[in-house]
Scaffold this motif. Structure first.
Motif, short mmCIF file in Angstrom:
data_model
loop_
_atom_site.label_atom_id
_atom_site.label_comp_id
_atom_site.label_asym_id
_atom_site.label_seq_id
_atom_site.Cartn_x
_atom_site.Cartn_y
_atom_site.Cartn_z
N MET A 1 0.83 -1.21 0.00
CA MET A 1 0.00 0.00 0.00
C MET A 1 0.86 1.26 0.00
O MET A 1 0.62 2.20 -0.78
CB MET A 1 -0.88 0.04 1.25
CG MET A 1 -2.08 -0.85 1.24
SD MET A 1 -2.98 -0.67 2.80
CE MET A 1 -3.59 1.00 2.65
N PHE A 2 1.85 1.27 0.89
CA PHE A 2 2.70 2.45 1.01
C PHE A 2 3.40 2.75 -0.32
O PHE A 2 3.42 3.90 -0.79
CB PHE A 2 3.75 2.23 2.10
CG PHE A 2 4.68 3.39 2.28
CD1 PHE A 2 4.38 4.39 3.19
CD2 PHE A 2 5.85 3.49 1.55
CE1 PHE A 2 5.24 5.48 3.35
CE2 PHE A 2 6.71 4.56 1.70
CZ PHE A 2 6.39 5.56 2.61
N ASN A 3 3.96 1.72 -0.94
CA ASN A 3 4.71 1.94 -2.17
C ASN A 3 3.80 2.30 -3.34
O ASN A 3 4.17 3.11 -4.20
CB ASN A 3 5.58 0.72 -2.48
CG ASN A 3 6.76 0.60 -1.52
OD1 ASN A 3 7.33 1.59 -1.10
ND2 ASN A 3 7.10 -0.62 -1.14
N TYR A 4 2.59 1.73 -3.36
CA TYR A 4 1.61 2.12 -4.38
C TYR A 4 1.25 3.59 -4.19
O TYR A 4 1.16 4.36 -5.16
CB TYR A 4 0.36 1.25 -4.27
CG TYR A 4 -0.75 1.63 -5.24
CD1 TYR A 4 -0.81 1.06 -6.51
CD2 TYR A 4 -1.72 2.56 -4.89
CE1 TYR A 4 -1.81 1.41 -7.40
CE2 TYR A 4 -2.73 2.92 -5.78
CZ TYR A 4 -2.77 2.34 -7.03
OH TYR A 4 -3.77 2.70 -7.91
N ALA A 5 1.04 4.00 -2.94
CA ALA A 5 0.70 5.40 -2.64
C ALA A 5 1.85 6.34 -3.00
O ALA A 5 1.63 7.44 -3.50
CB ALA A 5 0.33 5.55 -1.17
N LEU A 6 3.07 5.88 -2.78
CA LEU A 6 4.25 6.68 -3.10
C LEU A 6 4.31 6.95 -4.61
O LEU A 6 4.51 8.08 -5.05
CB LEU A 6 5.51 5.93 -2.65
CG LEU A 6 6.83 6.68 -2.57
CD1 LEU A 6 6.77 7.75 -1.49
CD2 LEU A 6 7.98 5.72 -2.29
N ILE A 7 4.07 5.91 -5.39
CA ILE A 7 4.13 6.04 -6.85
C ILE A 7 2.98 6.90 -7.37
O ILE A 7 3.14 7.69 -8.31
CB ILE A 7 4.07 4.64 -7.50
CG1 ILE A 7 5.31 3.83 -7.12
CG2 ILE A 7 3.95 4.73 -9.01
CD1 ILE A 7 5.19 2.34 -7.41
N ASN A 8 1.80 6.75 -6.75
CA ASN A 8 0.60 7.41 -7.25
C ASN A 8 0.20 8.66 -6.47
O ASN A 8 -0.92 9.15 -6.63
CB ASN A 8 -0.56 6.40 -7.25
CG ASN A 8 -0.35 5.29 -8.25
OD1 ASN A 8 -0.60 5.45 -9.45
ND2 ASN A 8 0.13 4.15 -7.78
N ASP A 9 1.12 9.17 -5.65
CA ASP A 9 0.89 10.40 -4.88
C ASP A 9 -0.44 10.34 -4.13
O ASP A 9 -1.30 11.20 -4.27
CB ASP A 9 0.91 11.62 -5.81
CG ASP A 9 1.07 12.92 -5.03
OD1 ASP A 9 1.62 12.88 -3.92
OD2 ASP A 9 0.60 13.97 -5.51
N SER A 10 -0.59 9.29 -3.33
CA SER A 10 -1.85 9.04 -2.61
C SER A 10 -1.60 8.95 -1.10
O SER A 10 -0.47 8.74 -0.66
CB SER A 10 -2.47 7.72 -3.07
OG SER A 10 -2.65 7.67 -4.46
N ASN A 11 -2.66 9.09 -0.34
CA ASN A 11 -2.64 8.76 1.09
C ASN A 11 -3.03 7.29 1.26
O ASN A 11 -3.61 6.67 0.37
CB ASN A 11 -3.63 9.63 1.86
CG ASN A 11 -3.14 11.06 2.06
OD1 ASN A 11 -3.83 12.00 1.70
ND2 ASN A 11 -1.97 11.24 2.63
#
Length: 527
Positions: free
Chosen positions: A40-50
């Motif tokens: 989740m964290f890395n997906y959010a990092l790539i996609n500029d998400s919380n």
């Protein structure tokens, strides 16, 4: 958002337009949970998400799993989620209304009350009334409710799927080693130091008595090798869990004999970690027999401590530009008397040479740094770098050099050379190493004892970076941070990521002492 849904912000990271969610109880936050949270964290990092976790009040595990105690207390779970990089926790009331929602109605309920772009779950995910919904149901519903679904395979150890119930069973059997292996950290018990009856002191083995949270699962009675954290220091310990049958006791006690400690710590909150089960709790026929056994236990534990302290410990620190990771890394090196490498300075040095010689060809740059290796050392205060006896330490601290360093970081040959320098340096290390910077925990030392990812609110990062670079143009610095983030996150080779088994540290508004206290706790728990 309905008033019954508790929204808890777990850190100070800025609010973003997109949100990725996962759903579950997450008791223990074991390796299986961590694999989901890291994804989740890395997906959010790539996609500029919380990131956000949807979980339930205690009624759910108590009613449906028949649990009266937990691997993590409420406060511990909140802290652990934050340390895994989760921005929000959404706590739902597990009342009759929620329990009776069909899978479709549950997703509609979520859609009505929060904006999210993605849900990530394990491949055994069940939801809705009677647990009738599964991953295929979620995938089908995502088409109608316009969100993405990511499915993470279950985490196995020795072909056995990790679960919170397996960890509870292992703890209740005294198999602390297997429990810790499944958790990915050492099982800990936190509590207040209370007054006992001083029996340990009277027989020559003074202990501290710890009163844990009543909701915390207490492992099998017996003697354990472990550690204790008191304020900001770690002490080797012999930990006793039991009823003191030799004295006909009935009340469960948790006591710790602390090696090399003296002092009054009544009413202090301390944390104990359990590392190895030494023996069961048994009744002795005499006080002398008990004292003899305690001496044998302590000798056995001392031998294990002696062997343990031969091992070189490694802490890796990566993170975003301006997050304060360099200050944290240096402070850790001083605190633990470890060696230190700033790998970012090594990349900046190569970037500086590329600019100085106007050479941006990978093969030529590799040839230059192989012919004349960049030398480096840690003098206890400053990480210093040299090229042909010329010190580059201060020359490489500019925005332009930083951007060039990010670009040449994409060169496989450069990365291989610098990674080799860092691994070779480990041969000189006597106690431990703090490695800070590019891919320290993902590529250079993926099996480090403790892997950290440092971040902070982007406005705070901008202020720090401007001060660090002596640049008064904050808009320019903010733009460079955004560009640097984009380059680091999206580079083809070894992009910026939270390492497997790593922890996220929010360094927005905390003091360095507070950060070191958090990391000291994680270091004690680390495998």
């Amino acid at each position: 958002m309905e008033k019954d849904i508790k929204v808890i912000k777990l850190n100070n990271i800025e609010k973003k337009e997109k949100l990725i969610l996962s759903i579950g109880v997450f008791d223990g936050i074991h390796k299986g949970h961590s694999s989901i949270l890291e994804e989740m964290f890395n997906y959010a990092l790539i996609n500029d998400s919380n990131t956000g976790i949807i979980t339930f009040e205690d009624t759910y595990p108590k009613v449906f799993k028949n649990l009266s105690s937990f691997l993590l207390t409420k406060d511990e779970k909140r802290e652990m989620l934050s340390l895994k990089g989760i921005d929000y926790m959404f706590c739902l009331p597990f009342d009759s209304k929620l329990r009776n929602l069909s899978p479709k109605d549950f997703i509609e309920f979520l859609r009505k009350n929060m904006e999210f772009s993605c849900i990530l779950v394990g491949d055994n995910f069940k939801f809705g009334k009677g647990r009738t919904g599964d991953v295929s149901t979620l995938l089908e519903l995502s088409k109608n409710y316009n969100f993405k679904v990511l499915v993470k395979p279950l985490y196995d150890i020795d072909n056995t799927t990790i679960s919170s119930s397996m960890i509870r069973e292992a703890l209740q059997k005294g198999d602390i080693s297997f429990a810790n292996k499944m958790l990915g950290y050492k099982y800990f018990i936190r509590g207040k130091v209370i007054k006992g009856d001083n029996i340990g002191k009277k027989i020559g083995f003074p202990t501290v008595n710890v009163k844990p949270d009543p909701s915390k699962l207490i492992p099998k009675n017996g003697i354990y090798k472990g550690k204790a954290k008191i304020k900001d220091k770690i002490y080797h310990s012999a930990i006793y869990i039991g009823t003191r049958p030799t004295f006909n006791g009935e009340e469960l006690r948790i006591e710790a004999y602390l090696f090399d400690f003296a002092g009054n710590i009544y009413n202090e909150i301390i944390e104990l970690v359990l590392e190895e089960y030494i023996r069961p709790d048994i009744k002795f026929h005499s006080l002398e027999e008990l004292k003899k056994q305690i001496n044998q236990d302590l000798l056995s534990i001392k031998y294990r401590i002696y062997e343990e302290e031969k091992e070189i410990k490694i802490i890796t620190i990566d993170g975003t530009a301006g997050s304060g990771k360099t200050t944290i890394a240096k402070s850790l090196a001083r605190k633990f008397n470890f060696d230190y490498i700033d790998s970012g300075a090594l990349y900046r040095s190569v970037g500086f040479l590329a600019m100085k010689f106007d050479i941006f060809d990978e093969c030529k740059l590799v040839e230059i740094i192989k012919e004349n290796q960049i030398k480096f050392l840690w003098d206890g205060e400053k990480f210093r770098v040299f090229y042909k006896e010329i010190e580059l330490t201060d020359l490489i601290r500019t925005t332009e050099v930083g951007l060039v360093a990010s670009k040449i970081g994409r060169f496989r040959g450069i990365r291989e050379v610098i990674t080799g320098w860092q691994r070779d340096f480990l041969k000189k290390v006597k106690r431990g190493l703090v490695l800070e910077g590019r891919d320290s925990g993902t590529i250079v030392f993926p099996n480090a004892n403790l892997k950290l990812f440092i971040n902070a609110n982007i406005d705070i990062r901008c202020e720090r970076r401007a001060k660090d670079l002596n640049d008064i143009n904050k808009e320019k610095v903010l733009e460079s941070i955004r560009e640097r983030d984009y380059l680091d996150i999206n580079r083809d080779l070894a992009p910026l990521r939270l390492p497997q088994g790593g922890y996220f540290i929010d360094n927005s508004y905390t003091t360095i002492d507070e950060i070191l206290n958090i990391i000291t706790t994680l270091f004690m728990r680390s495998m």
